[in-house]
Design a protein around this motif. Structure first.
Motif, mmCIF file in Angstrom:
data_model
loop_
_atom_site.group_PDB
_atom_site.id
_atom_site.type_symbol
_atom_site.label_atom_id
_atom_site.label_comp_id
_atom_site.label_asym_id
_atom_site.label_seq_id
_atom_site.Cartn_x
_atom_site.Cartn_y
_atom_site.Cartn_z
ATOM 1 N N ARG A 168 -8.324 33.105 -24.575
ATOM 2 C CA ARG A 168 -8.160 31.864 -23.808
ATOM 3 C C ARG A 168 -8.578 32.053 -22.363
ATOM 4 O O ARG A 168 -9.162 31.166 -21.755
ATOM 5 N N PHE A 169 -8.272 33.228 -21.812
ATOM 6 C CA PHE A 169 -8.650 33.515 -20.434
ATOM 7 C C PHE A 169 -10.163 33.457 -20.271
ATOM 8 O O PHE A 169 -10.676 32.748 -19.408
ATOM 9 N N PHE A 170 -10.893 34.180 -21.114
ATOM 10 C CA PHE A 170 -12.347 34.194 -20.988
ATOM 11 C C PHE A 170 -12.956 32.834 -21.295
ATOM 12 O O PHE A 170 -13.939 32.438 -20.675
ATOM 13 N N LEU A 171 -12.385 32.112 -22.230
ATOM 14 C CA LEU A 171 -12.874 30.771 -22.547
ATOM 15 C C LEU A 171 -12.672 29.827 -21.370
ATOM 16 O O LEU A 171 -13.590 29.088 -20.985
ATOM 17 N N ALA A 172 -11.493 29.854 -20.777
ATOM 18 C CA ALA A 172 -11.207 28.948 -19.655
ATOM 19 C C ALA A 172 -12.042 29.290 -18.431
ATOM 20 O O ALA A 172 -12.629 28.410 -17.802
ATOM 21 N N VAL A 173 -12.109 30.557 -18.079
ATOM 22 C CA VAL A 173 -12.861 30.958 -16.885
ATOM 23 C C VAL A 173 -14.352 30.765 -17.098
ATOM 24 O O VAL A 173 -15.049 30.259 -16.214
ATOM 25 N N GLY A 174 -14.845 31.134 -18.260
ATOM 26 C CA GLY A 174 -16.270 30.945 -18.543
ATOM 27 C C GLY A 174 -16.668 29.486 -18.553
ATOM 28 O O GLY A 174 -17.714 29.110 -18.028
ATOM 29 N N ALA A 195 -8.199 37.131 -10.304
ATOM 30 C CA ALA A 195 -9.133 36.317 -9.523
ATOM 31 C C ALA A 195 -10.479 37.019 -9.312
ATOM 32 O O ALA A 195 -11.528 36.369 -9.440
ATOM 33 N N PRO A 196 -10.520 38.325 -8.993
ATOM 34 C CA PRO A 196 -11.829 38.979 -8.868
ATOM 35 C C PRO A 196 -12.635 38.975 -10.175
ATOM 36 O O PRO A 196 -13.858 38.923 -10.153
ATOM 37 N N VAL A 197 -11.939 38.997 -11.302
ATOM 38 C CA VAL A 197 -12.641 38.925 -12.584
ATOM 39 C C VAL A 197 -13.306 37.556 -12.726
ATOM 40 O O VAL A 197 -14.420 37.450 -13.237
ATOM 41 N N GLY A 198 -12.636 36.515 -12.255
ATOM 42 C CA GLY A 198 -13.233 35.183 -12.281
ATOM 43 C C GLY A 198 -14.490 35.106 -11.437
ATOM 44 O O GLY A 198 -15.486 34.484 -11.831
#
Length: 67
Positions: free
Chosen positions: A8-14, A37-40
């Motif tokens: 969900r994290f990668f889906l939302a941020v991507g 946040a830096p990963v985003g």
């Protein structure tokens, strides 16, 4: 059953990085966990690379078929 929170994290941020650009992606990442946040930022900036390469390729194709 495995947790889907990482997916969900990668889906939302991507998704936010593709639609909104690099600015809102760290905000969405920080909503999951402030340390992400830096990963985003990284996902948003790395998302520009294939888009830019694709745009250059399309521009070259259009030059080939232009009269």
């Amino acid at each position: 059953m495995p947790s889907l929170s990482g997916h969900r994290f990668f889906l939302a941020v991507g998704s936010k990085a593709n639609v909104g650009g690099a600015a809102p992606a760290p905000v969405v990442a920080a909503a999951f966990r402030p340390a992400l946040a830096p990963v985003g930022v990284l996902l948003a900036v790395l998302g520009y690379v294939p888009g830019t390469c694709g745009a250059i390729f399309c521009a070259q194709l259009m030059q080939l078929v232009a009269p």
